[in-house]
Design a protein around this motif. Structure first.
Motif, short mmCIF file in Angstrom:
data_model
loop_
_atom_site.label_atom_id
_atom_site.label_comp_id
_atom_site.label_asym_id
_atom_site.label_seq_id
_atom_site.Cartn_x
_atom_site.Cartn_y
_atom_site.Cartn_z
N SER A 75 0.81 -1.21 0.00
CA SER A 75 0.00 0.00 0.00
C SER A 75 0.85 1.26 0.00
O SER A 75 0.35 2.35 -0.31
N PHE A 78 3.24 3.23 -4.11
CA PHE A 78 3.00 4.33 -5.04
C PHE A 78 3.52 5.66 -4.48
O PHE A 78 4.29 6.36 -5.15
N GLU A 79 3.13 6.00 -3.27
CA GLU A 79 3.53 7.29 -2.71
C GLU A 79 5.04 7.34 -2.46
O GLU A 79 5.70 8.35 -2.73
N LYS A 82 6.92 7.78 -5.75
CA LYS A 82 6.92 9.18 -6.21
C LYS A 82 7.94 10.01 -5.43
O LYS A 82 8.65 10.84 -6.02
N VAL A 98 2.33 -1.63 -7.82
CA VAL A 98 1.39 -0.63 -7.32
C VAL A 98 -0.01 -1.22 -7.40
O VAL A 98 -0.20 -2.37 -7.80
N ASN A 99 -1.03 -0.42 -7.04
CA ASN A 99 -2.40 -0.92 -6.96
C ASN A 99 -3.05 -1.15 -8.31
O ASN A 99 -3.83 -2.09 -8.47
N ASP A 100 -2.77 -0.28 -9.28
CA ASP A 100 -3.52 -0.34 -10.53
C ASP A 100 -2.72 0.30 -11.66
O ASP A 100 -1.64 0.85 -11.46
N GLU A 103 -1.86 4.16 -11.42
CA GLU A 103 -0.69 4.47 -10.60
C GLU A 103 0.61 4.10 -11.32
O GLU A 103 1.60 4.84 -11.25
N GLU A 106 1.41 6.69 -13.94
CA GLU A 106 1.87 7.94 -13.34
C GLU A 106 3.32 7.84 -12.89
O GLU A 106 4.12 8.77 -13.09
N LEU A 107 3.69 6.70 -12.28
CA LEU A 107 5.08 6.52 -11.85
C LEU A 107 6.03 6.49 -13.05
O LEU A 107 7.09 7.13 -13.03
N GLU A 332 -5.57 -6.32 -12.50
CA GLU A 332 -6.71 -5.44 -12.23
C GLU A 332 -7.99 -6.00 -12.84
O GLU A 332 -9.05 -5.99 -12.21
#
Length: 351
Positions: A75, A78-79, A82, A98-100, A103, A106-107, A332
């Motif tokens: 969990s 992702f953060e 970044k 990551v979750n999906d 994300e 974006e990374l 997913e």
């Protein structure tokens, strides 16, 4: 010049799947950052030059650190990913990445904008059983492959109720590796079929069993994780137009690490001859030949060799962005609908 890196997290993942391999290479772990210090573990650490800290900014502010490996709960990936990229450092992220898909994109976009690398830690591309399967395919023993069955089964009875997010289930935790192996071999499938559910306690919201069918043109791969397989299936069953290959027993690296046998041991991770796979095929005279295929030695540290080559020499990444996104898309789609179902996938093939 020694390559310098940091590890975030100091649990089983860091100590079993990363540190034993890093210490065999010209890589300095300059920092290990984690929340609750454990002096007894730190005192026995192999490199007294490593700095243990609870301060993430201390790590991110050090310009000598070129790579940060995240061995933290899924969990947080992702953060934290970044933050690492925004500090100007490359990042290697334990599975699940990551979750999906959103994300992941974006990374990767952030990494590409900054001229950095973000990559999932798909160490099982260097499992001995998988490397041997690649050898069988590359030599054409079975002709054109038609069907491949991949099992990663265990016997771990647990009837308690498990709840949480999908990223904490078996499909994201183990299925992610098996799906990545198929993507590495065959690219992105056109469709995927799923059976993902808890089988030990129906009240659980987290799956402990998954079976995924990956459909290609004229070929299908089925990958399965099962928690109650007292009698193991073969690790791989491959059927083709000219023969078949069967391999029992999983890669031995993890078993040796659990026993305290480290990668510098000359017998580390080796299969014995009774664990070798068997291929049966027709030769050019249409004679049936049956032979053992000695297992290729695995080495999870090759992930680091490849990644450093990408960082320092601009070589292609071991796991491309396209492959990583495809993997997460399959995961997913698998949890998007309850119960068995079929899902179409984008026709993007990175192979």
């Amino acid at each position: 010049m020694t390559f310098k890196m940091a590890i975030i997290g100091f649990g089983k993942s860091a100590n079993r799947y990363h540190i034993p391999y890093i210490k065999q290479r010209d890589i300095q772990i300059k920092y290990i950052q984690y929340r609750t210090r454990k002096p007894e573990l730190e005192a026995s650490f192999y490199d007294q030059n490593t700095i243990f800290t609870t301060d993430l900014q201390e790590v991110l502010n050090d310009n000598e650190v070129k790579l940060v490996t995240l061995c933290t709960p899924p969990s947080t990936h992702f953060e934290l990913g970044k933050q690492v990229l925004n500090s100007g450092k490359n990042v290697l992220i334990e599975k699940p990445f990551v979750n999906d898909v959103a994300e992941a994109k974006e990374l990767f976009q952030l990494a590409n904008q900054k001229g950095l690398i973000a990559m999932p830690y798909q160490n099982r591309r260097f499992d001995s059983d998988f490397l041997t399967l690649k050898k069988v395919l590359s030599r054409g023993y079975v002709g054109k492959p038609l069907f491949l069955e991949s099992h990663f089964d265990k016997y771990r009875p647990d009837s308690s109720v498990h709840t949480g997010k999908a990223i904490d289930g078996s499909f994201f935790g183990l299925g992610v590796h098996l799906i990545d192996q198929m993507i590495a071999l065959f690219g992105l499938p056109s469709k995927a079929g799923y059976d993902i559910r808890p089988i030990q306690n129906s009240q659980s919201t987290l799956d402990d069993y998954s079976e995924t069918d990956l459909f290609y043109s004229g070929f299908k791969a089925t990958v399965t994780t099962h928690p109650l397989a007292a009698t193991p299936y073969p690790r791989f069953v491959l059927h083709g137009t000219q023969g078949s290959y069967v391999k029992f027993d999983i890669d031995q690296q993890e078993n040796d690490l659990k026993l305290g046998i480290m990668p510098d041991d000359p017998d580390f991770g080796h299969d014995t001859p009774d664990q070798f796979g068997i291929v049966k095929y027709r030769n050019q005279n249409n004679d049936w030949i049956e032979r053992q295929i000695p297992t290729v030695n695995g080495d999870y540290g090759l992930v680091y060799d490849s990644l450093i080559d990408s960082i320092e020499n601009d070589q292609p990444k071991l796991v491309s962005d396209t492959e990583a996104i495809a993997n997460i898309q399959i995961l997913e789609n698998g949890i998007a609908i309850g119960g068995p179902h079929i899902s179409d996938l984008e026709q993007t093939n990175d192979k």
